[in-house]
Write a protein that holds these residues in place. Structure first.
Motif, PDB file in Angstrom:
ATOM      1  N   ARG A  77       0.843  -1.200   0.000  1.00  0.00           N
ATOM      2  CA  ARG A  77       0.000   0.000   0.000  1.00  0.00           C
ATOM      3  C   ARG A  77       0.878   1.250   0.000  1.00  0.00           C
ATOM      4  O   ARG A  77       1.939   1.281   0.631  1.00  0.00           O
ATOM      5  CB  ARG A  77      -0.896   0.018   1.246  1.00  0.00           C
ATOM      6  CG  ARG A  77      -1.864  -1.136   1.312  1.00  0.00           C
ATOM      7  CD  ARG A  77      -2.312  -1.428   2.735  1.00  0.00           C
ATOM      8  NE  ARG A  77      -2.960  -0.282   3.359  1.00  0.00           N
ATOM      9  CZ  ARG A  77      -3.312  -0.252   4.646  1.00  0.00           C
ATOM     10  NH1 ARG A  77      -3.054  -1.293   5.439  1.00  0.00           N
ATOM     11  NH2 ARG A  77      -3.902   0.808   5.140  1.00  0.00           N
ATOM     12  N   TYR A  78       0.426   2.264  -0.702  1.00  0.00           N
ATOM     13  CA  TYR A  78       1.130   3.547  -0.677  1.00  0.00           C
ATOM     14  C   TYR A  78       0.782   4.278   0.614  1.00  0.00           C
ATOM     15  O   TYR A  78      -0.366   4.241   1.079  1.00  0.00           O
ATOM     16  CB  TYR A  78       0.733   4.408  -1.879  1.00  0.00           C
ATOM     17  CG  TYR A  78       1.459   4.049  -3.144  1.00  0.00           C
ATOM     18  CD1 TYR A  78       2.544   4.799  -3.593  1.00  0.00           C
ATOM     19  CD2 TYR A  78       1.073   2.932  -3.892  1.00  0.00           C
ATOM     20  CE1 TYR A  78       3.224   4.455  -4.754  1.00  0.00           C
ATOM     21  CE2 TYR A  78       1.741   2.584  -5.047  1.00  0.00           C
ATOM     22  CZ  TYR A  78       2.816   3.349  -5.473  1.00  0.00           C
ATOM     23  OH  TYR A  78       3.493   2.996  -6.614  1.00  0.00           O
ATOM     24  N   GLN A 109      -8.513   6.965  -6.883  1.00  0.00           N
ATOM     25  CA  GLN A 109      -7.052   6.859  -6.825  1.00  0.00           C
ATOM     26  C   GLN A 109      -6.541   7.235  -5.438  1.00  0.00           C
ATOM     27  O   GLN A 109      -5.564   6.670  -4.953  1.00  0.00           O
ATOM     28  CB  GLN A 109      -6.406   7.757  -7.876  1.00  0.00           C
ATOM     29  CG  GLN A 109      -4.934   7.452  -8.110  1.00  0.00           C
ATOM     30  CD  GLN A 109      -4.348   8.283  -9.232  1.00  0.00           C
ATOM     31  OE1 GLN A 109      -4.829   9.365  -9.535  1.00  0.00           O
ATOM     32  NE2 GLN A 109      -3.300   7.779  -9.863  1.00  0.00           N
ATOM     33  N   LYS A 111      -7.887   6.559  -2.675  1.00  0.00           N
ATOM     34  CA  LYS A 111      -8.136   5.478  -1.723  1.00  0.00           C
ATOM     35  C   LYS A 111      -6.969   4.498  -1.652  1.00  0.00           C
ATOM     36  O   LYS A 111      -6.906   3.669  -0.735  1.00  0.00           O
ATOM     37  CB  LYS A 111      -9.426   4.736  -2.097  1.00  0.00           C
ATOM     38  CG  LYS A 111     -10.667   5.592  -1.916  1.00  0.00           C
ATOM     39  CD  LYS A 111     -11.932   4.826  -2.299  1.00  0.00           C
ATOM     40  CE  LYS A 111     -13.173   5.704  -2.106  1.00  0.00           C
ATOM     41  NZ  LYS A 111     -14.422   5.003  -2.491  1.00  0.00           N
ATOM     42  N   SER A 112      -6.077   4.572  -2.627  1.00  0.00           N
ATOM     43  CA  SER A 112      -4.915   3.684  -2.607  1.00  0.00           C
ATOM     44  C   SER A 112      -3.810   4.206  -1.687  1.00  0.00           C
ATOM     45  O   SER A 112      -2.798   3.545  -1.487  1.00  0.00           O
ATOM     46  CB  SER A 112      -4.353   3.523  -4.026  1.00  0.00           C
ATOM     47  OG  SER A 112      -3.801   4.750  -4.480  1.00  0.00           O
ATOM     48  N   THR A 114      -2.623   5.614   2.080  1.00  0.00           N
ATOM     49  CA  THR A 114      -2.922   5.683   3.509  1.00  0.00           C
ATOM     50  C   THR A 114      -2.125   6.821   4.133  1.00  0.00           C
ATOM     51  O   THR A 114      -0.893   6.777   4.171  1.00  0.00           O
ATOM     52  CB  THR A 114      -2.535   4.372   4.219  1.00  0.00           C
ATOM     53  OG1 THR A 114      -3.274   3.287   3.656  1.00  0.00           O
ATOM     54  CG2 THR A 114      -2.833   4.458   5.711  1.00  0.00           C
ATOM     55  N   ASP A 184       6.087   3.910  -1.421  1.00  0.00           N
ATOM     56  CA  ASP A 184       5.380   2.876  -2.177  1.00  0.00           C
ATOM     57  C   ASP A 184       5.101   1.660  -1.302  1.00  0.00           C
ATOM     58  O   ASP A 184       5.351   1.673  -0.094  1.00  0.00           O
ATOM     59  CB  ASP A 184       6.153   2.496  -3.440  1.00  0.00           C
ATOM     60  CG  ASP A 184       7.480   1.798  -3.147  1.00  0.00           C
ATOM     61  OD1 ASP A 184       7.698   1.347  -2.007  1.00  0.00           O
ATOM     62  OD2 ASP A 184       8.309   1.690  -4.078  1.00  0.00           O
ATOM     63  N   GLY A 185       4.588   0.599  -1.923  1.00  0.00           N
ATOM     64  CA  GLY A 185       4.201  -0.593  -1.172  1.00  0.00           C
ATOM     65  C   GLY A 185       5.347  -1.357  -0.557  1.00  0.00           C
ATOM     66  O   GLY A 185       5.125  -2.273   0.248  1.00  0.00           O
ATOM     67  N   LEU A 210       1.486   8.458  -8.490  1.00  0.00           N
ATOM     68  CA  LEU A 210       0.882   7.158  -8.295  1.00  0.00           C
ATOM     69  C   LEU A 210       0.728   6.415  -9.616  1.00  0.00           C
ATOM     70  O   LEU A 210       0.573   7.029 -10.673  1.00  0.00           O
ATOM     71  CB  LEU A 210      -0.497   7.325  -7.643  1.00  0.00           C
ATOM     72  CG  LEU A 210      -0.505   7.816  -6.198  1.00  0.00           C
ATOM     73  CD1 LEU A 210      -1.926   8.200  -5.795  1.00  0.00           C
ATOM     74  CD2 LEU A 210       0.060   6.763  -5.258  1.00  0.00           C
ATOM     75  N   HIS A 213      -3.041   2.806 -12.643  1.00  0.00           N
ATOM     76  CA  HIS A 213      -4.089   1.817 -12.357  1.00  0.00           C
ATOM     77  C   HIS A 213      -4.549   1.858 -10.929  1.00  0.00           C
ATOM     78  O   HIS A 213      -5.466   1.130 -10.542  1.00  0.00           O
ATOM     79  CB  HIS A 213      -3.584   0.394 -12.673  1.00  0.00           C
ATOM     80  CG  HIS A 213      -2.407  -0.019 -11.826  1.00  0.00           C
ATOM     81  ND1 HIS A 213      -1.097   0.261 -12.191  1.00  0.00           N
ATOM     82  CD2 HIS A 213      -2.330  -0.676 -10.641  1.00  0.00           C
ATOM     83  CE1 HIS A 213      -0.270  -0.232 -11.277  1.00  0.00           C
ATOM     84  NE2 HIS A 213      -0.995  -0.791 -10.332  1.00  0.00           N
ATOM     85  N   SER A 214      -3.872   2.743 -10.080  1.00  0.00           N
ATOM     86  CA  SER A 214      -4.250   2.757  -8.674  1.00  0.00           C
ATOM     87  C   SER A 214      -5.632   3.354  -8.497  1.00  0.00           C
ATOM     88  O   SER A 214      -6.020   4.265  -9.203  1.00  0.00           O
ATOM     89  CB  SER A 214      -3.227   3.570  -7.874  1.00  0.00           C
ATOM     90  OG  SER A 214      -1.980   2.931  -7.905  1.00  0.00           O
TER      91      SER A 214
END
Length: 214
Positions: A77-78, A109, A111-112, A114, A184-185, A210, A213-214
């Protein structure tokens, strides 16, 4: 025969001299303004596209429920990390409010991402205090704190500087670095965003940073 005294030719004053000076001053002001704007744009581009492993790192802190939280909890998760403190009178609350608005503007977007608030004031910012504080801005923001021994290495990893104002008693203020860190994740830095940005500018920067596709 008497000679008439020779008259010296006095050069006529140029009426346009003040106008030329005004034009030169205007050109100088415009040039300086342009240079500052270009410099600011270049600085923003540098921050928002600065990929490096020299900023950021693992952390082990505590959330509002008193549970341990580490970077591994956000794997895949970002995260958008901001360092501050709950007694901050201006920059911190404004930043959290602006970030919340920016993520709302991004809609799906957004929502990707946190958003994470990490306290630099462990003495006053207990888990409960931090939890109540971030809830004032958005239920999405995760507030993290810990002991001084836990927070210090995290600040060092993100190159966050701070200084207490002495002689102010329990209501002391803290000067601290203010940047938004997009990770990033895999907890690698994607870019840094200035906190004096508007919500729309932050949303624009995040949209560019970002994945599509996020």
């Amino acid at each position: 025969m008497k000679r008439r005294p020779t008259r010296k030719k006095i050069p006529a004053k140029r009426a346009a001299t003040p106008l030329r000076q005004d034009r030169k001053a205007l050109v100088l002001i415009v040039s300086i303004t342009f240079a500052l704007l270009v410099g600011a744009a270049a600085f923003r581009t540098f921050l928002t596209s600065h990929h490096t492993t020299a900023v950021g790192g693992p952390y082990a802190l505590i959330d509002g429920q008193g549970h341990p939280v580490s970077q591994s909890d956000f794997a895949g998760r970002y995260t958008l990390i901001y360092f501050g403190y709950t007694h901050c009178v201006d920059v911190c609350p404004l930043t959290l409010e602006t970030v919340s608005s920016a993520l709302d503007e991004l809609s799906v977007q957004g929502k990707s991402v946190t958003p994470i608030f990490i306290s630099v004031d462990p003495t006053r910012d207990t888990p409960k205090v931090v939890e109540d504080y971030v809830e004032n801005f958005s239920p999405r923001i995760i507030g993290l704190t810990g002991t001084a021994a836990q927070i210090q290495p995290v600040m060092e990893a993100f190159h966050v500087k701070m200084q207490h104002h002495s002689g102010m008693g329990p209501e002391y203020l803290i000067d601290h670095s203010s940047l938004l860190y997009l990770m990033d994740g895999r907890n690698h830095l994607v870019g840094m965003i200035p906190v004096d940005s508007s919500a729309h500018q932050i949303a624009t920067d995040l949209k560019r940073l970002l994945p599509a596709h996020s």
